[in-house]
Design a protein around this motif. Structure first.
Motif, PDB file in Angstrom:
ATOM      1  N   THR A  86      -9.483 -48.747 112.240  1.00 21.86           N
ATOM      2  CA  THR A  86     -10.155 -49.953 111.782  1.00 21.86           C
ATOM      3  C   THR A  86     -11.424 -49.588 111.046  1.00 21.86           C
ATOM      4  OG1 THR A  86      -9.302 -51.237 113.656  1.00 21.86           O
ATOM      5  CG2 THR A  86     -11.269 -52.096 112.557  1.00 21.86           C
ATOM      6  N   ASP A  87     -11.598 -50.220 109.903  1.00 19.38           N
ATOM      7  CA  ASP A  87     -12.836 -50.074 109.156  1.00 19.38           C
ATOM      8  C   ASP A  87     -13.139 -51.428 108.521  1.00 19.38           C
ATOM      9  OD1 ASP A  87     -15.107 -48.843 108.207  1.00 19.38           O
ATOM     10  OD2 ASP A  87     -14.111 -47.851 106.527  1.00 19.38           O
ATOM     11  N   TYR A  88     -14.384 -51.711 108.330  1.00 17.33           N
ATOM     12  CA  TYR A  88     -14.741 -52.947 107.645  1.00 17.33           C
ATOM     13  C   TYR A  88     -16.084 -52.789 106.958  1.00 17.33           C
ATOM     14  CZ  TYR A  88     -17.423 -53.918 111.960  1.00 17.33           C
ATOM     15  OH  TYR A  88     -18.262 -53.833 113.043  1.00 17.33           O
ATOM     16  N   LYS A  89     -16.279 -53.669 106.002  1.00 16.49           N
ATOM     17  CA  LYS A  89     -17.522 -53.707 105.255  1.00 16.49           C
ATOM     18  C   LYS A  89     -18.055 -55.130 105.322  1.00 16.49           C
ATOM     19  CE  LYS A  89     -17.912 -53.873 100.666  1.00 16.49           C
ATOM     20  NZ  LYS A  89     -17.759 -53.546  99.253  1.00 16.49           N
ATOM     21  N   ILE A  90     -19.342 -55.266 105.597  1.00 15.78           N
ATOM     22  CA  ILE A  90     -19.979 -56.580 105.658  1.00 15.78           C
ATOM     23  C   ILE A  90     -20.630 -56.864 104.309  1.00 15.78           C
ATOM     24  CG2 ILE A  90     -21.718 -57.997 106.832  1.00 15.78           C
ATOM     25  CD1 ILE A  90     -19.501 -57.104 108.726  1.00 15.78           C
ATOM     26  N   VAL A  91     -20.341 -58.033 103.784  1.00 13.89           N
ATOM     27  CA  VAL A  91     -21.025 -58.507 102.591  1.00 13.89           C
ATOM     28  C   VAL A  91     -22.052 -59.520 103.073  1.00 13.89           C
ATOM     29  CG1 VAL A  91     -20.778 -59.616 100.352  1.00 13.89           C
ATOM     30  CG2 VAL A  91     -18.943 -58.139 101.211  1.00 13.89           C
ATOM     31  N   ASP A  92     -23.309 -59.084 103.135  1.00 16.78           N
ATOM     32  CA  ASP A  92     -24.417 -59.906 103.645  1.00 16.78           C
ATOM     33  C   ASP A  92     -24.949 -60.753 102.496  1.00 16.78           C
ATOM     34  OD1 ASP A  92     -26.649 -61.004 104.840  1.00 16.78           O
ATOM     35  OD2 ASP A  92     -27.571 -59.087 105.375  1.00 16.78           O
ATOM     36  N   ALA A  93     -24.570 -62.032 102.486  1.00 17.72           N
ATOM     37  CA  ALA A  93     -24.896 -62.918 101.360  1.00 17.72           C
ATOM     38  C   ALA A  93     -26.401 -63.065 101.130  1.00 17.72           C
ATOM     39  CB  ALA A  93     -24.258 -64.288 101.583  1.00 17.72           C
ATOM     40  N   LYS A  94     -27.169 -63.176 102.199  1.00 19.60           N
ATOM     41  CA  LYS A  94     -28.610 -63.432 102.061  1.00 19.60           C
ATOM     42  C   LYS A  94     -29.455 -62.195 102.357  1.00 19.60           C
ATOM     43  CE  LYS A  94     -28.442 -66.844 105.070  1.00 19.60           C
ATOM     44  NZ  LYS A  94     -27.150 -66.833 105.614  1.00 19.60           N
ATOM     45  N   GLY A  95     -28.824 -61.141 102.830  1.00 20.28           N
ATOM     46  CA  GLY A  95     -29.571 -59.928 103.149  1.00 20.28           C
ATOM     47  C   GLY A  95     -30.457 -60.059 104.372  1.00 20.28           C
ATOM     48  N   ASP A  96     -30.089 -60.958 105.287  1.00 15.29           N
ATOM     49  CA  ASP A  96     -30.936 -61.206 106.463  1.00 15.29           C
ATOM     50  C   ASP A  96     -30.286 -60.814 107.789  1.00 15.29           C
ATOM     51  OD1 ASP A  96     -28.981 -63.168 106.495  1.00 15.29           O
ATOM     52  OD2 ASP A  96     -30.354 -64.811 107.008  1.00 15.29           O
ATOM     53  N   ASN A  97     -29.179 -60.081 107.742  1.00 12.39           N
ATOM     54  CA  ASN A  97     -28.481 -59.745 108.985  1.00 12.39           C
ATOM     55  C   ASN A  97     -29.282 -58.745 109.825  1.00 12.39           C
ATOM     56  OD1 ASN A  97     -26.432 -61.359 108.055  1.00 12.39           O
ATOM     57  ND2 ASN A  97     -24.856 -59.794 108.155  1.00 12.39           N
ATOM     58  N   THR A  98     -29.427 -59.091 111.088  1.00 16.49           N
ATOM     59  CA  THR A  98     -30.043 -58.179 112.051  1.00 16.49           C
ATOM     60  C   THR A  98     -29.001 -57.692 113.056  1.00 16.49           C
ATOM     61  OG1 THR A  98     -30.660 -60.032 113.490  1.00 16.49           O
ATOM     62  CG2 THR A  98     -32.296 -59.293 111.851  1.00 16.49           C
ATOM     63  N   ASP A  99     -27.778 -58.204 112.918  1.00 17.69           N
ATOM     64  CA  ASP A  99     -26.698 -57.837 113.831  1.00 17.69           C
ATOM     65  C   ASP A  99     -25.439 -57.564 113.017  1.00 17.69           C
ATOM     66  OD1 ASP A  99     -25.467 -57.278 116.220  1.00 17.69           O
ATOM     67  OD2 ASP A  99     -25.404 -59.354 116.941  1.00 17.69           O
ATOM     68  N   ASP A 100     -24.489 -56.878 113.607  1.00 16.04           N
ATOM     69  CA  ASP A 100     -23.213 -56.553 112.976  1.00 16.04           C
ATOM     70  C   ASP A 100     -22.275 -57.746 113.136  1.00 16.04           C
ATOM     71  OD1 ASP A 100     -20.756 -55.540 112.199  1.00 16.04           O
ATOM     72  OD2 ASP A 100     -20.860 -53.762 113.467  1.00 16.04           O
ATOM     73  N   PHE A 101     -21.837 -58.319 112.021  1.00 20.45           N
ATOM     74  CA  PHE A 101     -20.918 -59.459 112.033  1.00 20.45           C
ATOM     75  C   PHE A 101     -19.652 -59.114 112.815  1.00 20.45           C
ATOM     76  CE2 PHE A 101     -18.596 -62.642 109.001  1.00 20.45           C
ATOM     77  CZ  PHE A 101     -18.558 -63.595 110.005  1.00 20.45           C
ATOM     78  N   GLY A 176     -22.386 -67.673 104.991  1.00 25.93           N
ATOM     79  CA  GLY A 176     -22.063 -67.165 103.664  1.00 25.93           C
ATOM     80  C   GLY A 176     -21.626 -65.706 103.644  1.00 25.93           C
ATOM     81  N   ASP A 177     -21.691 -65.017 104.765  1.00 23.71           N
ATOM     82  CA  ASP A 177     -21.309 -63.604 104.809  1.00 23.71           C
ATOM     83  C   ASP A 177     -19.783 -63.447 104.791  1.00 23.71           C
ATOM     84  OD1 ASP A 177     -23.983 -63.124 105.028  1.00 23.71           O
ATOM     85  OD2 ASP A 177     -23.918 -62.306 107.054  1.00 23.71           O
ATOM     86  N   ALA A 178     -19.348 -62.260 104.479  1.00 24.52           N
ATOM     87  CA  ALA A 178     -17.924 -61.940 104.500  1.00 24.52           C
ATOM     88  C   ALA A 178     -17.740 -60.602 105.202  1.00 24.52           C
ATOM     89  CB  ALA A 178     -17.366 -61.863 103.080  1.00 24.52           C
ATOM     90  N   LEU A 179     -16.595 -60.463 105.826  1.00 24.56           N
ATOM     91  CA  LEU A 179     -16.227 -59.208 106.466  1.00 24.56           C
ATOM     92  C   LEU A 179     -14.912 -58.774 105.848  1.00 24.56           C
ATOM     93  CD1 LEU A 179     -16.549 -58.238 110.147  1.00 24.56           C
ATOM     94  CD2 LEU A 179     -14.395 -57.838 108.993  1.00 24.56           C
ATOM     95  N   GLU A 180     -14.931 -57.636 105.180  1.00 26.20           N
ATOM     96  CA  GLU A 180     -13.722 -57.099 104.541  1.00 26.20           C
ATOM     97  C   GLU A 180     -13.114 -56.066 105.481  1.00 26.20           C
ATOM     98  OE1 GLU A 180     -15.191 -55.651 100.814  1.00 26.20           O
ATOM     99  OE2 GLU A 180     -15.614 -57.679 100.076  1.00 26.20           O
ATOM    100  N   LEU A 181     -12.015 -56.453 106.112  1.00 25.84           N
ATOM    101  CA  LEU A 181     -11.363 -55.638 107.140  1.00 25.84           C
ATOM    102  C   LEU A 181     -10.262 -54.782 106.533  1.00 25.84           C
ATOM    103  CD1 LEU A 181     -10.768 -54.964 110.149  1.00 25.84           C
ATOM    104  CD2 LEU A 181      -9.297 -57.009 110.189  1.00 25.84           C
ATOM    105  N   GLU A 182     -10.252 -53.514 106.925  1.00 25.08           N
ATOM    106  CA  GLU A 182      -9.189 -52.604 106.502  1.00 25.08           C
ATOM    107  C   GLU A 182      -8.562 -51.979 107.739  1.00 25.08           C
ATOM    108  OE1 GLU A 182      -9.356 -49.693 103.000  1.00 25.08           O
ATOM    109  OE2 GLU A 182      -9.673 -48.405 104.753  1.00 25.08           O
ATOM    110  N   TRP A 183      -7.272 -52.218 107.902  1.00 27.02           N
ATOM    111  CA  TRP A 183      -6.513 -51.599 108.978  1.00 27.02           C
ATOM    112  C   TRP A 183      -5.568 -50.583 108.368  1.00 27.02           C
ATOM    113  CZ3 TRP A 183      -4.842 -56.228 112.577  1.00 27.02           C
ATOM    114  CH2 TRP A 183      -5.871 -56.464 113.508  1.00 27.02           C
ATOM    115  N   THR A 184      -5.587 -49.375 108.903  1.00 25.78           N
ATOM    116  CA  THR A 184      -4.667 -48.325 108.470  1.00 25.78           C
ATOM    117  C   THR A 184      -3.761 -47.980 109.642  1.00 25.78           C
ATOM    118  OG1 THR A 184      -6.352 -47.445 106.966  1.00 25.78           O
ATOM    119  CG2 THR A 184      -4.480 -46.008 107.493  1.00 25.78           C
TER     120      THR A 184
END
Length: 195
Positions: A86-101, A176-184
């Motif tokens: 499992t791997d994922y990338k967070i797209v932080d829309a506002k740049g204010d994340n203090t935690d992992d989505f 507004g954030d997104a999580l791009e999930l990649e499963w291999t």
């Protein structure tokens, strides 16, 4: 005839006689047959259908999504184990994340489409990302596929439920954030043996 000549003829006669006797000793019947043999390696071919398991938007805390997918063995060899990375990338829309989505997205691997209430394994995407592929196989795929694994030509339906956990606290940072999930998915052959 001189003695030397007689001795020479005698030696020559003896040599011819020995050659004839020796040649006769090595005469025998013979026959031969040829065989044609082949060694062909089998194939491992793990497929996942559909290739996009989830694509959903406008989630809010408390929402969940149930998706099913198939693991297919399209190869000629049996698959003993399936590993998931499992791997994922967070797209932080506002740049204010203090935690992992990913810590707020819970994943429930469900037994099959007929028993949606039977959970095989439950974790978060963040925890799943940190798990070794062997641990994922032990907790998720082994209970589903069993000791025999995924036999050549077979397919297994798997159901997964994604929950955007409402933790009762302020989760505004994820708006507004997104999580791009990649499963291999990786397949490992069954142990070799006598054919």
């Amino acid at each position: 005839m001189g003695i030397k000549k007689q001795l020479g003829i005698g030696f020559m006669s003896a040599a011819v006689g020995i050659a004839l006797i020796g040649g006769g000793t090595y005469a025998y019947f013979s026959d031969s047959e040829q065989t044609n043999n082949t060694f062909a390696a089998g194939t491992l071919d793990l497929s996942v259908e559909p290739t996009t398991i989830i694509d959903v938007g406008d989630l809010k805390p408390g929402d969940y999504v149930i998706r099913d997918f198939e693991l297919q063995n399209n190869g000629s060899l049996d698959i003993e184990k399936v590993f998931l990375e499992t791997d994922y990338k967070i797209v932080d829309a506002k740049g204010d994340n203090t935690d992992d989505f990913g810590k707020h997205i819970e994943v429930e691997f469900l037994y099959n489409a007929d028993k949606l209430d039977e959970v095989i394994y439950k974790t978060t995407l963040a925890e799943l990302k940190e798990m070794t592929p062997e641990a994922v196989n032990k907790h998720i795929f082994y209970p589903t596929l069993g000791e025999k694994g995924l036999q050549s030509g077979d397919l297994d339906d798997l159901v997964v439920k994604f929950n955007f956990v409402d933790n009762g606290e302020d989760q505004n940072q994820f708006q507004g954030d997104a999580l791009e999930l990649e499963w291999t998915f990786n397949a490992e052959q069954a142990t070799g043996g006598e054919k």
